[in-house]
Scaffold this active site. Structure first.
Site, short mmCIF file in Angstrom:
data_model
loop_
_atom_site.label_atom_id
_atom_site.label_comp_id
_atom_site.label_asym_id
_atom_site.label_seq_id
_atom_site.Cartn_x
_atom_site.Cartn_y
_atom_site.Cartn_z
N ARG A 36 0.87 -1.18 0.00
CA ARG A 36 0.00 0.00 0.00
C ARG A 36 0.90 1.23 0.00
O ARG A 36 1.46 1.59 1.02
CB ARG A 36 -0.87 -0.06 1.26
CG ARG A 36 -2.02 0.91 1.30
CD ARG A 36 -2.50 1.08 2.73
NE ARG A 36 -1.60 1.93 3.47
CZ ARG A 36 -1.27 1.76 4.75
NH1 ARG A 36 -1.74 0.77 5.44
NH2 ARG A 36 -0.44 2.60 5.34
N HIS A 77 -3.17 4.48 4.78
CA HIS A 77 -4.29 3.53 4.93
C HIS A 77 -5.59 4.16 4.45
O HIS A 77 -6.37 3.56 3.73
CB HIS A 77 -4.40 3.12 6.40
CG HIS A 77 -5.67 2.42 6.71
ND1 HIS A 77 -5.90 1.11 6.35
CD2 HIS A 77 -6.80 2.85 7.31
CE1 HIS A 77 -7.12 0.76 6.73
NE2 HIS A 77 -7.68 1.80 7.32
N TYR A 82 4.93 5.69 10.98
CA TYR A 82 5.21 4.30 11.39
C TYR A 82 5.99 3.47 10.36
O TYR A 82 6.25 2.31 10.61
CB TYR A 82 3.90 3.58 11.75
CG TYR A 82 2.83 3.59 10.68
CD1 TYR A 82 2.87 2.67 9.64
CD2 TYR A 82 1.79 4.50 10.71
CE1 TYR A 82 1.89 2.66 8.66
CE2 TYR A 82 0.80 4.50 9.74
CZ TYR A 82 0.85 3.59 8.72
OH TYR A 82 -0.11 3.59 7.74
C1 LIG Z 1 -13.75 -5.86 12.93
C2 LIG Z 1 -12.93 -4.63 12.74
N1 LIG Z 1 -11.94 -4.36 13.60
C3 LIG Z 1 -11.19 -3.24 13.44
C4 LIG Z 1 -11.44 -2.39 12.39
C5 LIG Z 1 -10.60 -1.15 12.24
N2 LIG Z 1 -9.81 -1.27 11.03
C6 LIG Z 1 -10.16 -0.65 9.89
S1 LIG Z 1 -9.14 -0.98 8.65
C7 LIG Z 1 -8.14 -1.92 9.62
C8 LIG Z 1 -6.89 -2.56 9.06
C9 LIG Z 1 -7.22 -3.52 7.99
O1 LIG Z 1 -6.04 -3.99 7.42
P1 LIG Z 1 -6.04 -5.04 6.27
O2 LIG Z 1 -7.05 -6.09 6.54
O3 LIG Z 1 -4.65 -5.47 6.06
O4 LIG Z 1 -6.58 -4.26 5.00
P2 LIG Z 1 -6.02 -2.93 4.32
O5 LIG Z 1 -6.71 -1.77 5.00
O6 LIG Z 1 -4.55 -2.90 4.50
O7 LIG Z 1 -6.43 -3.01 2.90
C10 LIG Z 1 -8.64 -1.98 10.91
C11 LIG Z 1 -8.02 -2.72 12.01
C12 LIG Z 1 -12.49 -2.72 11.52
N3 LIG Z 1 -12.80 -1.95 10.47
N4 LIG Z 1 -13.21 -3.85 11.69
#
Ligand SMILES: Cc1ncc(C[n+]2csc(CCOP(=O)(O)OP(=O)(O)O)c2C)c(N)n1
Length: 384
Positions: A276, A280, A289
């Site tokens: 990415r 985010h 970070y």
């Molecule tokens: C159940 C849940 N826990 C926490 C979050 C908060 N949250 C939003 S995005 C994220 C990280 C997701 O990372 P990843 O699955 O690697 O996907 P990316 O955003 O990198 O595409 C988190 C922890 C959420 N949306 N849903």
């Protein structure tokens, strides 16, 4: 005595790999790659792919359009036109390769960053932006595009997708389901449950994990000690790791997994190694970070640059192709800008209308309270 750490962003650190785990868990095979970062074709008899020059140019066009709509999303958010945007910069090959592997009658379950996949399913980027502007609920018809709604909660979309795949298997026809998730989501219990249901029911589903190395500020080393694709072993279905910045490899591997699903061979897991490049979301600051050196190293593996190099070196595209494409994406960007700015604000009461098909008593009560509140403002205005 040291007090508790100050609140704020804690610099992420990889877990120390103490045992001989590095060797033990290193991938058994290198990630599948069909196009090197320099644009050279790599032979792989397991994933042979023959594409015409026109088809290759088509994939490049898809990625260029995706990149442009994504940058436009970020810019529009910065200008206050969108409430939020989740950029996909760097993940174009993973999304276009896998998205183009799906057939129109397959069903695709995204998370919230799959704007490139949305493009391959015919969802207008303007519609997507309505969602991020906060003026649409869901925005598109999943049945029309076979592209289900974005879900901000990570994990549940996989359960929805498996349920859909199990139902699909009961109907005549040969469609499959393609389900997206991230390296962070891989730690959610829902994902483990989805794998179990898919496995024991031999559901026709492909789990496509975009391992973009970060879950907001948490590195993938905090999610798993073993490469994610090897999780499939424990559930008894195949797992493959693919170069996620190689659109050809993503296409070939996903196509093969979807074919297997359609022929009754059950689920599989694809881990696409990508990065990415952007924050985010527009509310995040990745410089807090992660190191710029890491970002630079991934820049060298850019998915568009390598296909462009290939198209030029093999004589599939000349300067006109790229100039025309630039003009096309610019036109699209203008349409997006104008379209977003012209979006009318919805009736605020709409947010209560789409919760259930038939109104739920509690939601109805909340709606009436909200309407009374709104009306009280209108009365105040009249008195003044
Ligand atoms: C159940 C849940 N826990 C926490 C979050 C908060 N949250 C939003 S995005 C994220 C990280 C997701 O990372 P990843 O699955 O690697 O996907 P990316 O955003 O990198 O595409 C988190 C922890 C959420 N949306 N849903």
């Amino acid at each position: 005595m040291r007090g508790p750490p100050a609140l704020g962003v804690v610099r992420a650190q990889a877990l120390p790999l103490t045992r001989s785990s590095v060797q033990k868990w290193s991938p058994r095979m290198p990630a599948v790659q069909l196009l090197s970062p320099e644009g050279e074709l790599v032979e792989n008899p397991d994933y042979a792919l023959t594409l015409s020059g026109t088809e290759l140019c088509g994939l490049y066009r898809d990625m260029a359009i995706t990149r442009r709509l994504d940058t436009e999303g970020t810019t529009l958010q910065r200008q206050g036109e969108l409430a939020l945007w989740a950029p996909l910069l760097g993940q174009e090959a993973a999304q276009i390769g896998s998205g183009r592997a799906a057939r129109p009658d397959d069903h695709v379950f995204p998370c919230y960053r799959e704007h490139g996949v949305a493009w391959t399913r015919g969802v207008d980027a303007l519609t997507l932006m309505g969602l991020y502007r906060g003026v649409k609920h869901g925005a598109w018809d999943p049945q029309e595009h076979h592209f289900h709604l974005y879900t901000l909660v990570i994990g549940p979309p996989l359960l929805h997708a498996v349920g859909y795949a199990m139902a699909t298997a009961r109907r005549p026809g040969d469609s499959a389901v393609l389900s997206y998730f991230g390296d962070g989501a891989s730690s959610q219990g829902d994902v483990a449950e989805a794998f179990t249901y898919a496995s024991v029911n031999r559901a026709p589903i492909v789990f496509f994990c975009q391992n973009n190395q970060w879950a907001i500020s948490t590195p993938v080393s905090r999610q798993s000690r073993a490469p994610l694709y090897r999780r499939a072993d424990g559930w008894g279905f195949p797992g493959v790791q693919v170069d996620g910045n190689d659109v050809l490899a993503c296409l070939a591997v996903t196509r093969s997994a979807l074919d297997a699903a359609r022929s009754g061979e059950g689920p599989s897991l694809i881990e696409a190694l990508t990065y990415r490049m952007a924050p985010h979301a527009t509310s995040d600051d990745p410089t807090r970070y992660r190191d710029t050196e890491e970002v630079r190293a991934w820049e060298a593996k850019d998915p568009l640059r390598r296909l462009r190099a290939h198209l030029i070196a093999y004589g599939h595209a000349g300067p006109d192709f790229f100039t025309d494409l630039e003009a096309e994406t610019e036109l699209m960007a203008r349409r997006l800008r104008e379209g977003v700015r012209a979006m009318p604000d919805p009736d605020p009461v709409d947010m209560f209308r789409h919760v259930y098909v038939d109104e739920h008593a509690q939601v109805g009560e909340e709606r009436r309270m909200f309407e009374d509140l709104q009306n009280s403002f209108a009365q105040e205005e009249t008195v003044r």
